[in-house]
Structure formats: C-alpha cells, structure tokens
Design a protein around this motif. Structure first.
Motif, mmCIF file in Angstrom:
data_model
loop_
_atom_site.group_PDB
_atom_site.id
_atom_site.type_symbol
_atom_site.label_atom_id
_atom_site.label_comp_id
_atom_site.label_asym_id
_atom_site.label_seq_id
_atom_site.Cartn_x
_atom_site.Cartn_y
_atom_site.Cartn_z
ATOM 1 N N GLU A 100 -32.298 51.359 -23.098
ATOM 2 C CA GLU A 100 -33.557 51.240 -22.357
ATOM 3 C C GLU A 100 -33.949 52.013 -21.106
ATOM 4 O O GLU A 100 -34.880 52.225 -20.675
ATOM 5 N N LEU A 101 -32.747 52.470 -20.398
ATOM 6 C CA LEU A 101 -32.638 53.274 -19.318
ATOM 7 C C LEU A 101 -32.808 54.572 -19.600
ATOM 8 O O LEU A 101 -33.324 55.320 -18.673
ATOM 9 N N PRO A 151 -34.588 56.068 -22.755
ATOM 10 C CA PRO A 151 -34.951 55.759 -24.208
ATOM 11 C C PRO A 151 -35.269 56.734 -25.101
ATOM 12 O O PRO A 151 -35.686 56.747 -26.243
ATOM 13 N N ASP A 199 -33.722 43.312 -23.169
ATOM 14 C CA ASP A 199 -34.219 44.702 -22.643
ATOM 15 C C ASP A 199 -35.595 44.554 -22.388
ATOM 16 O O ASP A 199 -36.368 43.687 -22.797
ATOM 17 N N ASP A 200 -35.974 45.443 -21.723
ATOM 18 C CA ASP A 200 -37.460 45.585 -21.300
ATOM 19 C C ASP A 200 -38.427 46.314 -22.312
ATOM 20 O O ASP A 200 -39.372 46.555 -22.014
ATOM 21 N N GLY A 201 -37.911 46.673 -23.483
ATOM 22 C CA GLY A 201 -38.590 47.664 -24.151
ATOM 23 C C GLY A 201 -37.874 49.033 -24.154
ATOM 24 O O GLY A 201 -37.181 49.197 -23.055
ATOM 25 N N PHE A 202 -38.378 49.862 -25.034
ATOM 26 C CA PHE A 202 -37.727 51.455 -24.678
ATOM 27 C C PHE A 202 -38.864 52.242 -24.713
ATOM 28 O O PHE A 202 -39.133 53.131 -25.544
ATOM 29 N N LYS A 203 -39.366 52.377 -23.118
ATOM 30 C CA LYS A 203 -40.452 53.184 -22.783
ATOM 31 C C LYS A 203 -40.180 54.059 -21.864
ATOM 32 O O LYS A 203 -39.396 53.895 -20.973
ATOM 33 N N PHE A 204 -40.177 55.303 -22.417
ATOM 34 C CA PHE A 204 -40.174 56.455 -21.553
ATOM 35 C C PHE A 204 -41.378 56.546 -20.444
ATOM 36 O O PHE A 204 -42.407 56.577 -20.821
ATOM 37 N N ASN A 259 -36.722 54.529 -16.017
ATOM 38 C CA ASN A 259 -37.387 54.125 -17.281
ATOM 39 C C ASN A 259 -37.516 52.673 -17.112
ATOM 40 O O ASN A 259 -38.203 52.090 -18.179
ATOM 41 N N SER A 260 -37.121 52.069 -16.161
ATOM 42 C CA SER A 260 -37.283 50.361 -16.145
ATOM 43 C C SER A 260 -38.395 50.045 -15.130
ATOM 44 O O SER A 260 -38.894 48.788 -15.158
#
Lengths: 330, 257
Positions: free
Chosen positions: A185-186, A188, B31-36, B43-44
């Motif tokens: 997630e960091l 992605p 996780d917070d999702g996988f967002k760019f 990315n968080s």
C-alpha cells in the motif's frame, strides 16, 4: 552497550570519532590505514594521522583501529619462501592483496585491466569524451532477437537516459514484498520520475500515464513530475533522465509493468552484472498498447544506422545465444 | 505514572516509513487500499482508522537554512505524523459512551469494546486523526501502544525509527530535549526550526509534538488547532441569550410595549 546507537558528537572526541556509532566488523573507520604511516611506522602527516607503530609496546596503535597485523613491526621482512599472511612485510599496508601493495597498475585479476579508465555504457547519449573506444572493450554482449541494442550514442529514436533503482518499500523485483499489504500500500503502482522540463517537452501530466520504450520492449507507468530528477548538461548538451523503480511485475497484491523489460542484456567483463543503471530510451504520454510489445515479436522501432562502439581491432565477448524455443513466450 | 509522549524531530526523518509498517504490524491494522496518489513518495495520504502513523513527504522549491546540495533551491521534507494525544482532547470530551479514556500515561485511548461508533469524536478532533472504520463502524486511532507500555516496552514506531526522529519518553524530559535541539539547529544555521505543539493553547498542549522547519500547513497540520469543546460554554451562553431575547420579543409583540 548498543555500540551502533552511540551518538557522541565529533567535537567531543578526536577526528576519527570512533564513538559515533559502529563500523563493522572491528570499528575500523578507514581500511588499509597502515598506509597513513610511512614505512617506518610514523604518520606521514601529523594532522591526518590514523595509526602508528608504538615501539615500546611493540604494536600498532592510533586513533583508528589498525588495519594491519597488530604486532608486526615496520622492520619485519619475510624470509624467502614464506607464504600467506606471514609473507606480508611490515611496510605492506594493503593486506588483502597477495603482495600487500596497492595497485594502480593491475597486471592480473581483472579482465579489463591493467589501468582504470572511463567507458560510456552500451547505450549512451554522448560520445566517449576520453578517447576513441566508446564502450568497455571486454564487455559481454548477447546477440539475440529479444536483445537489440540502440545506437552506441545519439540514437535519434531514444534520446533520454533511463536509470532503474529501488524504493525503500520493496525488495528487488518485488516478488516478496508485493504480497505484503503493509508494504504494497505504501508503493502501490509502477511509476516513472521525470523533471518538469521533460514533462513539458513530452506533454507528460503528473499522476497521468506514460509509455516508456526501448528497442527491447515497452512498458507503462504513472508519471511523477519532480524537481528531484535534475536535468543534466553534458558538454553543453541538455540530457533528460527518466527514473524507473523496478519493483513491479505480474503477480501480487499490486501489479505493474516491469522496468526490466526495457533493460539490455550486456554484462561487465569481471562479474557479468548487467548495465541497468544507465541506458537510453524514449517516453511518450499515455498508456501502452493493450498487447504488450516485445522485441522478439518484431521490431518496435525502425532501425537506424549504427555508430561504432569499438575501435576496429576490438571485439567484445559474446554471451551464449539461446535456441529459438528457449525464448520467452507470451 | 509519569506523562508519556512522542517528540518527532522531522529534521532527522529519512522517510523510510518503518514507523508506519511497525505500527501496522504490532497493531495488526488492515491496509488502506492500494492507491497511487502522486504526492511525492506518500501513498497513504493521511492518518485514519487503519493508519496510525503516517509519513508526509513535502517537496519544496526552496533550500533549508545552511543546506548545501547539488539540488539547488530544493528541499524534501519528511514528517511522521501521529495522534497528538492532546492535553485537552476533543475526541475524549465529545465521547458519549466513555469509550475514550485518559490513561495513566496521560495518553488518550479508545476502548474498542465500549465504542458504539457514533462518530462524535471524528468531528471533534481538530487534527482529523481519529476515524471510523468502514467495516465495523467503530472509531480507531493510535493507542500510544498502551499494551506495550504496560509491558514496559517502547511504542512500536519509536522502537523502529532508525534515526531517532521519533523519540518516546517522559514529556517533561522530551520538552527539554526538544528545546535544546531547536537551539542547536539555530546555532547551525537552520533558523526556521521550531516546535509545534509543545505549547498549543487551543488544546492546552500536545503530548505528541513536532520539530518542524516550515509552517504547519506545509505538513498538512492545522496552524491553530482548537478543541471544539472549548466553545461549548460560549455557545450555551449565546443560546441562552438568544432564548431570552426571543422571549422578550414575543412578550413585546403581544403586549405591544
């Protein structure tokens, strides 16, 4: 005591500052520091002294941990026929070398010796400024259909410098870290880093998509426009760089195109590590074609006349060429 | 028990995000999702119900005081954000169930078995720290690793910080250390260094405070956070005044005085 956690300020100790953290393995700060003393064991410079021979105690001592056989006096000379560490004289500081000497001229041990020099990478944007031989003459080339090389320099199809690197969050190509949610997630998604100048030149939008191309393949990546990626000036020529982390591929929680699809197979002569830190390529805005394209399925860009990489008498080493059926199938 | 807290020195942060990962692992957060996002290497984005430490990356077109680098007029600031454990905490004061409590370490702790998910705390936090989780509806935030403190251990984030950017300890001692650090940075020429939250009137102080080198907004921190419950008395007084005025007007309208 946790030696690595030591934070005694440099101004409160001598200039070697051995009580700041720890240097593996023996808290020795400067390798081969025997060379800071003259053959008799006295420091060459009072101001820059590191270690010296203590004649009273009959041992090496000093500000740094001596990188030498502790009790070997400067006057020691090995008897003829002596082997191993015993063969190092008291004035042979370079103890990892067989003869204990520092080598500017290396007649054996490295394939591209005996003197250090500069070569441009296999694919460069500039001609070798130093002399006529453009690339390392003993490099390992692989002539195979999936591995075409660009022109040695100034290839009009691929005007930019590409470089690949790692991010803190992923390990090598990401095979282990792309399956961990806390790391994925960091970081992605595959991205490329470009300067604002290159973004303006090619119409790249921050956060948008870009397609990066070499003769080997084509990948897509999100665009990060950042001033961290400087524009270089090489002999008056403006050189743009494109930064590519190489942590993504086809499996895992986060997936993306692999930067290694762009790199060329070309090995350095001594350890055969491929040149993936500097090569050339092109970038265009937008996503790549739906079907990923690769060189072994046909030429990606029309070829251009070659420029010489080598002086006439030079022939690089050749890697093994795979059989047709060994080439990757999509 | 002495008051405990964090001193986060952003000048030491290298942006490794070890605090974020260590926090998630110790507290077993999803996780917070996988967002760019494209926000530099962040990315968080912000703190939330499942991100209790968050590292912000700030790319600025200006150098730090005394900074010498090939990047020219450019600096890359990193800052590990966390719940401030306010001395006067809006979340705690607005909680109707008593799920939010003040611990013996002076930290603010959500008891997940008491929380009913009303969400009053979310709007009462001047920093936007506490947040409800979509799947279970309850409010979550940094616990100052209460379970680790009970076992005489350092909170996971501070334990894993490789550069001592996150320092955990007794607040009194941390404040002294932080002040010394500011003075040292000033001596070295980084005159823009200052402490954020060592003395924050709107919340009567923060138990997690920061050393910053740009204005708070640059790090997505409020410049003057005020706990909303401070305004309760004033709003009740205004309400009473308005009620009296309305009554007087009504009487006047009927009696025609």
């Amino acid at each position: 005591m946790n030696q690595t956690a030591r934070r005694k300020p440099g101004r409160e100790q001598d200039w070697v500052a051995k009580e700041w953290a720890w240097a593996w393995p023996d808290n020795r700060r400067i390798l081969y520091n025997r060379a800071s003393a003259d053959p008799d064991g006295k420091p060459w410079s009072e101001r820059k002294k590191l270690v010296w021979w203590d004649a009273e105690k009959k041992q090496w001592t000093g500000a740094d941990t001596p990188d030498f056989i502790k009790d070997r006096p400067p006057s020691y000379r090995p008897a003829p026929g002596t082997t191993g560490v015993d063969a190092l004289a008291g004035d042979d500081p370079f103890i990892m070398e067989a003869d204990g000497k520092g080598w500017l001229f290396a007649p054996s041990g490295i394939i591209d010796g005996p003197l250090p020099t500069h070569y441009e990478p296999q694919e460069s944007v500039v001609e070798n400024f130093l002399y006529g031989q453009q690339c390392n003459p003993k490099r390992l080339e692989y002539s195979r259909p999936d591995n075409p090389y660009h022109r040695a320099f100034a290839d009009p199809r691929f005007p930019f410098v590409l470089t690949t690197y790692r991010l803190t969050e992923h390990h090598t190509a990401g095979g282990m870290t792309r399956v961990l949610s806390w790391l994925s997630e960091l970081m992605p998604q595959m991205f490329c880093e470009v300067s604002p100048d290159l973004a303006a030149l090619r119409g790249l939008r921050h956060g948008g998509w870009a397609t990066i191309t070499t003769a080997r393949g084509e990948i897509e990546a999100r665009v990060v426009v950042t001033r961290r990626m400087p524009v270089l000036r090489v002999r008056g020529q403006v050189v743009h760089q494109i930064g590519l982390p190489y942590h993504w591929s086809l499996v895992g929680l986060v997936q993306g195109d692999a930067a290694n699809d762009l790199t060329a197979f070309v090995g350095d002569p001594n350890v055969h590590i491929q040149e993936s830190k500097a090569f050339t390529g092109d970038i265009q805005p937008g996503r790549r074609s739906r079907k990923r394209r690769a060189a072994y399925r046909g030429e990606l860009r029309a070829s251009v006349p070659e420029l010489p990489r080598d002086l006439p008498q030079v022939e690089p080493l050749q890697g093994r060429v795979p059989k047709q059926h060994e080439l990757a199938k999509e | 028990m002495s008051k405990k807290g964090f001193f986060t020195d952003t000048t030491l942060c290298i942006g490794c995000k070890a605090c974020e990962v260590a926090c998630k692992q110790w507290n077993q957060l999803p996780d917070d999702g996988f967002k760019f996002t494209g926000l530099s290497y962040d990315n968080s984005e912000h703190l939330g119900s499942s991100t209790w430490r968050h590292v912000a990356f700030v790319e600025r077109p200006m150098a730090l005081g005394m900074q010498v680098s090939g990047a020219g007029n450019f600096s890359w600031l990193m800052m590990s954000d966390v719940c401030k454990h306010c001395a006067r905490a809006g979340c705690l004061e607005s909680c109707p169930t008593g799920a939010l409590v003040r611990t013996e370490y002076d930290s603010v702790y959500v008891q997940p078995d008491v929380c009913n998910g009303c969400g009053y705390c979310v709007s009462a936090c001047p920093f936007g720290v506490i947040d409800r989780r979509e799947d279970d509806g309850r409010a979550w935030k940094c616990t100052l690793c209460y379970d680790r403190l009970k076992a005489d251990m350092t909170p996971a984030c501070a334990k894993h910080c490789p550069t001592a950017s996150i320092q955990f300890g007794d607040l009194v001692e941390l404040r002294v250390r932080a002040q010394q650090r500011v003075e040292e940075l000033h001596r070295r020429g980084t005159t823009e260094a200052y402490l954020y939250g060592a003395d924050q009137p709107g919340t009567e102080g923060l138990n997690a405070f920061f050393l910053l080198v740009d204005k708070p907004e640059a790090y997505n921190l409020p410049p003057d956070p005020v706990v909303p419950t401070r305004k309760v008395r004033r709003s009740w007084v205004s309400l009473a005044g308005a009620a009296v005025a309305m009554a007087a007007l009504a009487v006047a309208a009927v009696t025609g005085v």
